[in-house]
Each structure stands twice: as structure tokens, then as C-alpha cells.
Design a protein around this motif. Structure first.
Motif, PDB file in Angstrom:
ATOM      1  N   CYS A  61      48.002  66.304  75.820  1.00  0.00           N
ATOM      2  CA  CYS A  61      47.042  65.289  75.368  1.00  0.00           C
ATOM      3  C   CYS A  61      47.782  63.957  75.285  1.00  0.00           C
ATOM      4  O   CYS A  61      48.016  63.410  74.210  1.00  0.00           O
ATOM      5  CB  CYS A  61      46.463  65.683  74.008  1.00  0.00           C
ATOM      6  SG  CYS A  61      45.155  64.602  73.393  1.00  0.00           S
ATOM      7  N   ASP A  64      44.829  60.519  74.680  1.00  0.00           N
ATOM      8  CA  ASP A  64      43.773  60.611  73.667  1.00  0.00           C
ATOM      9  C   ASP A  64      44.328  60.880  72.276  1.00  0.00           C
ATOM     10  O   ASP A  64      43.712  60.533  71.275  1.00  0.00           O
ATOM     11  CB  ASP A  64      42.782  61.716  74.040  1.00  0.00           C
ATOM     12  CG  ASP A  64      42.061  61.430  75.347  1.00  0.00           C
ATOM     13  OD1 ASP A  64      40.888  61.023  75.291  1.00  0.00           O
ATOM     14  OD2 ASP A  64      42.674  61.594  76.420  1.00  0.00           O
ATOM     15  N   CYS A  65      45.501  61.521  72.201  1.00  0.00           N
ATOM     16  CA  CYS A  65      46.042  61.965  70.911  1.00  0.00           C
ATOM     17  C   CYS A  65      47.081  61.015  70.340  1.00  0.00           C
ATOM     18  O   CYS A  65      47.950  61.445  69.559  1.00  0.00           O
ATOM     19  CB  CYS A  65      46.638  63.364  71.065  1.00  0.00           C
ATOM     20  SG  CYS A  65      45.435  64.633  71.487  1.00  0.00           S
ATOM     21  N   TYR A  71      45.541  68.787  67.343  1.00  0.00           N
ATOM     22  CA  TYR A  71      44.315  68.725  68.126  1.00  0.00           C
ATOM     23  C   TYR A  71      44.023  70.107  68.718  1.00  0.00           C
ATOM     24  O   TYR A  71      44.882  70.983  68.780  1.00  0.00           O
ATOM     25  CB  TYR A  71      44.437  67.710  69.276  1.00  0.00           C
ATOM     26  CG  TYR A  71      45.332  68.189  70.394  1.00  0.00           C
ATOM     27  CD1 TYR A  71      44.824  68.890  71.491  1.00  0.00           C
ATOM     28  CD2 TYR A  71      46.715  67.985  70.345  1.00  0.00           C
ATOM     29  CE1 TYR A  71      45.654  69.355  72.492  1.00  0.00           C
ATOM     30  CE2 TYR A  71      47.549  68.452  71.347  1.00  0.00           C
ATOM     31  CZ  TYR A  71      47.013  69.138  72.410  1.00  0.00           C
ATOM     32  OH  TYR A  71      47.846  69.617  73.407  1.00  0.00           O
ATOM     33  N   GLY A  73      41.588  71.527  72.345  1.00  0.00           N
ATOM     34  CA  GLY A  73      40.912  71.003  73.515  1.00  0.00           C
ATOM     35  C   GLY A  73      40.510  72.106  74.472  1.00  0.00           C
ATOM     36  O   GLY A  73      41.027  73.226  74.409  1.00  0.00           O
ATOM     37  N   THR A  94      38.179  66.919  80.205  1.00  0.00           N
ATOM     38  CA  THR A  94      38.622  67.771  79.112  1.00  0.00           C
ATOM     39  C   THR A  94      38.130  67.230  77.779  1.00  0.00           C
ATOM     40  O   THR A  94      38.181  66.035  77.511  1.00  0.00           O
ATOM     41  CB  THR A  94      40.156  67.860  79.097  1.00  0.00           C
ATOM     42  OG1 THR A  94      40.594  68.472  80.314  1.00  0.00           O
ATOM     43  CG2 THR A  94      40.639  68.693  77.926  1.00  0.00           C
ATOM     44  N   LYS A  95      37.632  68.121  76.948  1.00  0.00           N
ATOM     45  CA  LYS A  95      37.153  67.764  75.625  1.00  0.00           C
ATOM     46  C   LYS A  95      38.281  67.908  74.620  1.00  0.00           C
ATOM     47  O   LYS A  95      38.841  69.000  74.448  1.00  0.00           O
ATOM     48  CB  LYS A  95      35.989  68.693  75.230  1.00  0.00           C
ATOM     49  CG  LYS A  95      35.405  68.417  73.857  1.00  0.00           C
ATOM     50  CD  LYS A  95      34.608  67.130  73.825  1.00  0.00           C
ATOM     51  CE  LYS A  95      33.903  66.952  72.489  1.00  0.00           C
ATOM     52  NZ  LYS A  95      33.136  65.701  72.424  1.00  0.00           N
ATOM     53  N   PHE A  96      38.664  66.788  73.982  1.00  0.00           N
ATOM     54  CA  PHE A  96      39.689  66.808  72.944  1.00  0.00           C
ATOM     55  C   PHE A  96      39.020  66.636  71.582  1.00  0.00           C
ATOM     56  O   PHE A  96      38.164  65.752  71.399  1.00  0.00           O
ATOM     57  CB  PHE A  96      40.691  65.672  73.142  1.00  0.00           C
ATOM     58  CG  PHE A  96      41.591  65.848  74.328  1.00  0.00           C
ATOM     59  CD1 PHE A  96      42.605  66.791  74.325  1.00  0.00           C
ATOM     60  CD2 PHE A  96      41.427  65.061  75.460  1.00  0.00           C
ATOM     61  CE1 PHE A  96      43.439  66.955  75.417  1.00  0.00           C
ATOM     62  CE2 PHE A  96      42.250  65.217  76.557  1.00  0.00           C
ATOM     63  CZ  PHE A  96      43.261  66.158  76.534  1.00  0.00           C
ATOM     64  N   LEU A  98      40.255  65.748  67.959  1.00  0.00           N
ATOM     65  CA  LEU A  98      41.462  65.237  67.316  1.00  0.00           C
ATOM     66  C   LEU A  98      41.453  65.523  65.819  1.00  0.00           C
ATOM     67  O   LEU A  98      40.437  65.359  65.140  1.00  0.00           O
ATOM     68  CB  LEU A  98      41.578  63.739  67.569  1.00  0.00           C
ATOM     69  CG  LEU A  98      41.457  63.294  69.037  1.00  0.00           C
ATOM     70  CD1 LEU A  98      41.648  61.795  69.163  1.00  0.00           C
ATOM     71  CD2 LEU A  98      42.423  64.061  69.932  1.00  0.00           C
ATOM     72  N   TRP A 164      45.926  73.813  72.369  1.00  0.00           N
ATOM     73  CA  TRP A 164      46.050  73.175  71.058  1.00  0.00           C
ATOM     74  C   TRP A 164      47.454  72.623  70.893  1.00  0.00           C
ATOM     75  O   TRP A 164      48.383  73.012  71.602  1.00  0.00           O
ATOM     76  CB  TRP A 164      45.734  74.157  69.928  1.00  0.00           C
ATOM     77  CG  TRP A 164      46.581  75.395  69.882  1.00  0.00           C
ATOM     78  CD1 TRP A 164      46.281  76.625  70.387  1.00  0.00           C
ATOM     79  CD2 TRP A 164      47.890  75.535  69.294  1.00  0.00           C
ATOM     80  NE1 TRP A 164      47.303  77.512  70.157  1.00  0.00           N
ATOM     81  CE2 TRP A 164      48.308  76.876  69.486  1.00  0.00           C
ATOM     82  CE3 TRP A 164      48.745  74.653  68.624  1.00  0.00           C
ATOM     83  CZ2 TRP A 164      49.538  77.358  69.040  1.00  0.00           C
ATOM     84  CZ3 TRP A 164      49.982  75.130  68.182  1.00  0.00           C
ATOM     85  CH2 TRP A 164      50.356  76.461  68.386  1.00  0.00           C
ATOM     86  N   GLU A 255      52.812  73.052  71.475  1.00  0.00           N
ATOM     87  CA  GLU A 255      51.522  73.106  72.157  1.00  0.00           C
ATOM     88  C   GLU A 255      51.400  74.412  72.918  1.00  0.00           C
ATOM     89  O   GLU A 255      52.388  74.960  73.412  1.00  0.00           O
ATOM     90  CB  GLU A 255      51.368  71.935  73.131  1.00  0.00           C
ATOM     91  CG  GLU A 255      51.323  70.577  72.459  1.00  0.00           C
ATOM     92  CD  GLU A 255      51.316  69.447  73.466  1.00  0.00           C
ATOM     93  OE1 GLU A 255      50.217  69.038  73.901  1.00  0.00           O
ATOM     94  OE2 GLU A 255      52.419  68.962  73.819  1.00  0.00           O
ATOM     95  N   SER A 257      48.746  76.611  75.809  1.00  0.00           N
ATOM     96  CA  SER A 257      47.587  76.595  76.699  1.00  0.00           C
ATOM     97  C   SER A 257      47.334  77.991  77.248  1.00  0.00           C
ATOM     98  O   SER A 257      48.266  78.746  77.539  1.00  0.00           O
ATOM     99  CB  SER A 257      47.793  75.624  77.858  1.00  0.00           C
ATOM    100  OG  SER A 257      48.810  76.091  78.710  1.00  0.00           O
TER     101      SER A 257
END
Length: 309
Positions: A61, A64-65, A71, A73, A94-96, A98, A164, A255, A257
Motif C-alpha cells: 500500500c 494510499d497508506c 490497513y 485491502g 484495489t480497495k484499501f 485504512l 493486510w 504485511e 498477502s
């Protein structure tokens, strides 16, 4: 590996049996003729180049972060085809979320995606993809894909990326700032695929990053191609731990994924189905020798370990 891993993943435990990231900045689905679909992602050099432009402490991120300490996402696609009829839903951006630790608390955001083509004559294709859980420390999705037809050029495919990030700090009232300490990161994959017919195919990839650096020891992937006789190709361990060296007073980020592709191709031999789930869970703690004189906390308050006031 047991028989369930040959279908999809070996279950992490009885809880994850019922429950179920190559990383990319944007998920791309590419049609590959008779071979179905494949994930197309940028290489590690491209990801590394984003560090020069990013404003945040998170590699997944990067922009946006910039004002967030944690976060979650996701993005996803879902497409079915029955002959010339196609139904598709795609989240291209991509939907974040926060400073949010759990998607399930955001009631206005749908967690299920359905795509269906039904000829009303007994021929139909359906794909149901569900985000069962997306929270810091645990991600899970499930799928039910069905192809009930012998019509040519028929397929179902869904993809999802769940991720995340969280910020951690080590403090201590007994140890001076800069004292070396150790943190253990435990990562476990769970899931199942039952039933899975011969023309099902899938790919699942899990990755972990610490302070923007990929920890290859924690990588895991499993891939199966469509076709009779095709079996799982597995890389990495489904359950593994990693020791992280840090210091009192230092901040670091972690993080995770989980990126999954699920698909079915139509077949002259009969109906096809893929029903299963995939998950990744983390435990993050101080190692035993530091739990009495140091404290680990994450910004989201998901992870707390040691002697914390």
C-alpha cells in the motif's frame, strides 16, 4: 503431504478445515486459449522500483497508506462463460481500508460475489466467491464453481487478493533502547478442496513482508492445471516460523498477502465442480527469552506479547 493437500492445501487444524500473495499492485487476468486463465503480475524488480515513489511504510500500500499505521485491502474478479454468453464482475482498483483491522465489521461492504449464466434448459455455469474473513492476522476465502453443461467454450473463473499490514514496536522498562530482541513470526496455510473434478484448476500464493522486504522463507504456493492426471505443484511449507531480529525502541511493519485463482473448464466428459477454501493465519510474538522484560505491540492492537503495561 496428506490427501487433502493433494486436493488443495493440508488443513492447518480442524478449525481451518471449515474455514479457507505472487504479489501484484493490480491483479490482471489473462486468457490463454485452451489452457484457461493465469495470473499476470509484475516481477520483484518492478515492485522494488515502487519504493522510490512510495510515501508510506508499506510495500503493498505504497501511496494510499501514507497516514496509516495499519490497513486491510482486497480486489477480486469473477467471470463465467456459457457458449457466447459472458457475465463478469471486476474490481479493477484495489480497495484499501485504512486504520481498519477487520473487514467483517464494515457491514456496507459485500463479502460475496456471484456470477451465473443459466439457459433455463439444464445448462448453467455458476461461480460463487466469498471473503470469509479479512482481518489483520487472518485471511480466508471460499469458492463454489459449477459447470453443468457440455456446450463448448464454457468456463468459470474467480480471483481474489487479500492482504493486510500492521506496524509494530518493541518497548521495555528494563532493557535500554537499542537492545537486540527477537520476534517469532508463525505463518500457517489452511484449506481444502472437496470435491474437485478433473477440469478444475487453481493457483494460491502467500507472501510475507517485513519492513518492505519479502521474507522468502515464508513464501508458499500451490498450482494445479486443468486436465486428467494433473496434480498439485507445491512450493514452500504450509506451516513455518521465522525469527526476526529487531531492537528495543524500533518500529517495523509486517504485511501479508494471499492471492488465489480458482477455475473450471467445461468438458465433454460431464459436469465439473470446484468447492473449497483457502486461508492464511499468523501468530507474532516475542521469543521466550524476551517475554519477561520486553513488550511487543501492534498499532492495530491485534498482536500483543510479553510484559506489557
Amino acid at each position: 503431504m496428506n490427501n487433502k493437500l493433494n486436493n488443495k492445501f493440508k488443513s492447518f487444524n480442524s478449525l481451518l478445515l471449515k474455514l479457507g500473495f505472487a504479489i501484484s499492485l493490480n491483479l490482471v487476468v489473462t486468457l490463454l486459449g485452451d489452457h484457461g486463465f493465469a495470473l499476470a503480475t509484475p516481477n520483484e524488480a518492478q515492485l522494488a522500483n515502487t519504493l522510490n515513489r512510495q510515501r508510506s511504510n508499506f510495500i503493498l500500500c505504497p501511496q494510499d497508506c501514507d497516514r496509516s499505521e495499519f490497513y486491510i485491502g482486497y480486489n477480486r474478479t469473477n467471470t463465467v462463460r456459457l457458449g457466447q454468453k459472458v457475465v463478469s464482475s471486476v474490481i479493477t482498483k484495489t480497495k484499501f481500508l485504512l486504520n481498519i483491522a477487520n473487514l467483517m465489521l464494515q457491514t456496507k461492504l459485500p463479502n460475496v460475489d456471484v456470477a451465473t449464466v443459466d439457459n433455463r434448459d439444464g445448462n448453467f455455469v455458476s461461480s460463487i466467491h466469498r471473503i470469509e474473513s479479512l482481518q489483520i492476522g487472518f485471511s480466508e476465502k471460499s469458492e463454489l464453481l459449477q459447470v453443468y453443461t457440455r456446450i463448448a467454450n464454457t468456463a468459470a473463473e474467480a480471483t481474489v487478493k487479500l492482504f493486510w499490514g500492521d506496524t509494530f514496536i518493541i518497548t521495555s522498562s528494563q532493557l535500554p533502547k537499542g537492545t537486540p530482541v527477537k520476534v517469532i513470526v508463525e505463518r500457517a496455510l489452511g484449506g481444502f478442496g472437496n470435491p474437485v473434478t478433473e477440469n478444475a484448476y487453481y493457483q494460491a500464493i502467500a507472501k510475507t513482508y517485513v519492513s518492505q522486504r519479502q521474507i522468502s522463507n515464508l513464501d508458499f504456493s500451490v498450482t494445479k492445471k486443468p486436465g486428467t492426471g494433473e496434480t498439485d505443484q507445491v512450493s514452500g511449507k504450509d506451516t513455518i516460523s521465522y525469527i526476526l531480529d529487531t531492537k528495543v525502541g524500533e518500529k517495523f511493519t509486517i504485511e501479508s498477502s494471499l492471492q488465489v485463482l480458482d477455475g473450471l473448464k467445461g468438458s465433454n466428459s460431464g459436469n465439473q465442480i470446484l468447492n473449497g477454501a483457502d486461508s492464511v493465519m499468523y501468530k507474532i510474538n516475542l521469543t521466550d527469552e524476551f517475554r519477561k522484560n520486553a513488550c511487543l505491540k501492534s498499532a492495530s492492537k491485534t498482536f500483543v506479547s510479553g510484559s506489557c503495561q
